[in-house]
Design an enzyme around this catalytic site. Structure first.
Site, mmCIF file in Angstrom:
data_model
loop_
_atom_site.group_PDB
_atom_site.id
_atom_site.type_symbol
_atom_site.label_atom_id
_atom_site.label_comp_id
_atom_site.label_asym_id
_atom_site.label_seq_id
_atom_site.Cartn_x
_atom_site.Cartn_y
_atom_site.Cartn_z
ATOM 1 N N TYR A 187 0.835 -1.204 0.000
ATOM 2 C CA TYR A 187 0.000 0.000 0.000
ATOM 3 C C TYR A 187 0.869 1.254 0.000
ATOM 4 O O TYR A 187 0.566 2.232 -0.701
ATOM 5 C CB TYR A 187 -0.927 0.000 1.215
ATOM 6 N N GLU A 201 0.978 6.693 -6.730
ATOM 7 C CA GLU A 201 -0.109 7.661 -6.885
ATOM 8 C C GLU A 201 0.423 9.086 -6.881
ATOM 9 O O GLU A 201 -0.017 9.931 -7.676
ATOM 10 C CB GLU A 201 -1.132 7.472 -5.762
#
Length: 234
Positions: free
Chosen positions: A158, A165
Site C-alpha cells: 500500500y 499515486e
C-alpha cells in the site's frame, strides 16, 4: 406465541442468508474483475512490450472504473456490519482511488504514460491480496497464509502504491495546466478545469496525510486480527 418464534427465526435466517450471499457475490465479482484486469495488463505487456502501454488504460479502463465505483459500497458494508473493518482507512483508500481514476479519465494524454500502467498494476495486486481473504472469511474458512498476506504484506505494498499515486499526480500536473489554459483562453477563472492544477498540487499533501493515517489504522487492524487468530489457535 408458538407460531411467532419460528416466524422470527425464519426471518432472521433469511436476512442472514441474503447478507451472506450478497457479501460472497460482491467479493467474488471484485476478485474476478481485478483478476481479469491484471491478467489483461500483463498479457498485453508480454505480447506487445512497451507498445502496450499506449492503450492499456483504454483496454481495461471500463472494468477498472466499474470495480472502483462499486467499491464505494464497501463503506456501507462496514457501516452496516456486513464487513468487519475500520471505516476510516477504507474510506481513504476508496476515495483516493476513485479521485485519481477520475483524474486519469479527465486527462486523456496521461492515460498512455507508463506510470498509469504501474498504478493499475499496484491497485489490482492490492485488491487481489484482499478479496480472496474476504471470500474465505465469508465462507468461514479463513487461512493463516491469506490472513498474513492481507494484514502484513498488504501494508508495504500500500505504501508503494501511494508513492506511485503521488508520481501519477506529479506527472499529471503539466497536462492539467495545459488543459486549464485551453479551457479558459480569456483568463476566465470560472471554467471547471481552470483550478485543476491547484487542486492536484494541494492534493499531494492531503494524499500523504491520508496515507499516514491509513497505515496507522492498518497496523492497529493487523495487530487486532493476528492477535485474535493466535488466540483461536491456542
Amino acid at each position: 406465541m408458538a407460531g411467532f418464534m419460528p416466524l422470527c427465526l425464519s426471518t432472521t435466517f433469511s436476512k442472514f442468508s441474503f447478507r451472506l450471499a450478497y457479501s460472497f457475490s460482491y467479493n467474488l465479482f471484485q476478485f474476478c474483475g481485478h483478476t481479469w484486469i491484471l491478467a489483461n495488463t500483463v498479457a498485453r505487456f508480454l505480447m506487445f512490450g512497451q507498445d502496450a502501454l499506449a492503450d492499456t488504460f483504454y483496454s481495461v479502463g471500463f472494468v477498472m472504473s466499474l470495480c472502483q465505483l462499486l467499491s464505494i459500497l464497501e463503506l456501507f458494508h462496514i457501516a452496516d456490519g456486513i464487513e468487519k473493518a475500520r471505516l476510516l482507512p477504507r474510506f481513504i483508500q476508496v476515495m483516493e482511488k476513485n479521485l485519481l481514476l477520475i483524474m486519469i479519465i479527465m486527462l486523456e494524454e496521461l492515460q498512455s504514460k507508463p506510470v498509469v500502467c504501474v498504478q493499475l498494476f499496484f491497485w489490482n495486486v492490492l485488491d487481489l491480496l484482499r478479496y480472496p481473504h474476504e471470500l474465505l472469511c465469508v465462507m468461514d474458512t479463513p487461512s493463516s497464509t491469506m490472513l498474513w498476506t492481507r494484514y502484513t504484506l498488504w501494508i508495504p505494498l500500500y505504501i508503494l502504491t501511494v508513492i506511485v499515486e503521488a508520481a501519477t499526480i506529479y506527472q499529471a500536473l503539466p497536462y492539467a495546466e495545459q488543459t486549464a489554459s485551453q479551457s479558459c483562453p480569456l483568463n476566465s477563472t470560472t471554467a471547471p478545469n481552470s483550478h485543476l492544477p491547484v487542486v492536484l498540487a494541494l492534493y499531494l499533501p492531503v494524499l500523504t496525510l491520508g496515507a499516514s493515517l491509513t497505515v496507522g489504522q492498518l497496523l492497529k487492524e493487523r495487530h487486532h486480527h493476528l492477535e485474535k487468530w493466535n488466540r483461536k489457535r491456542k
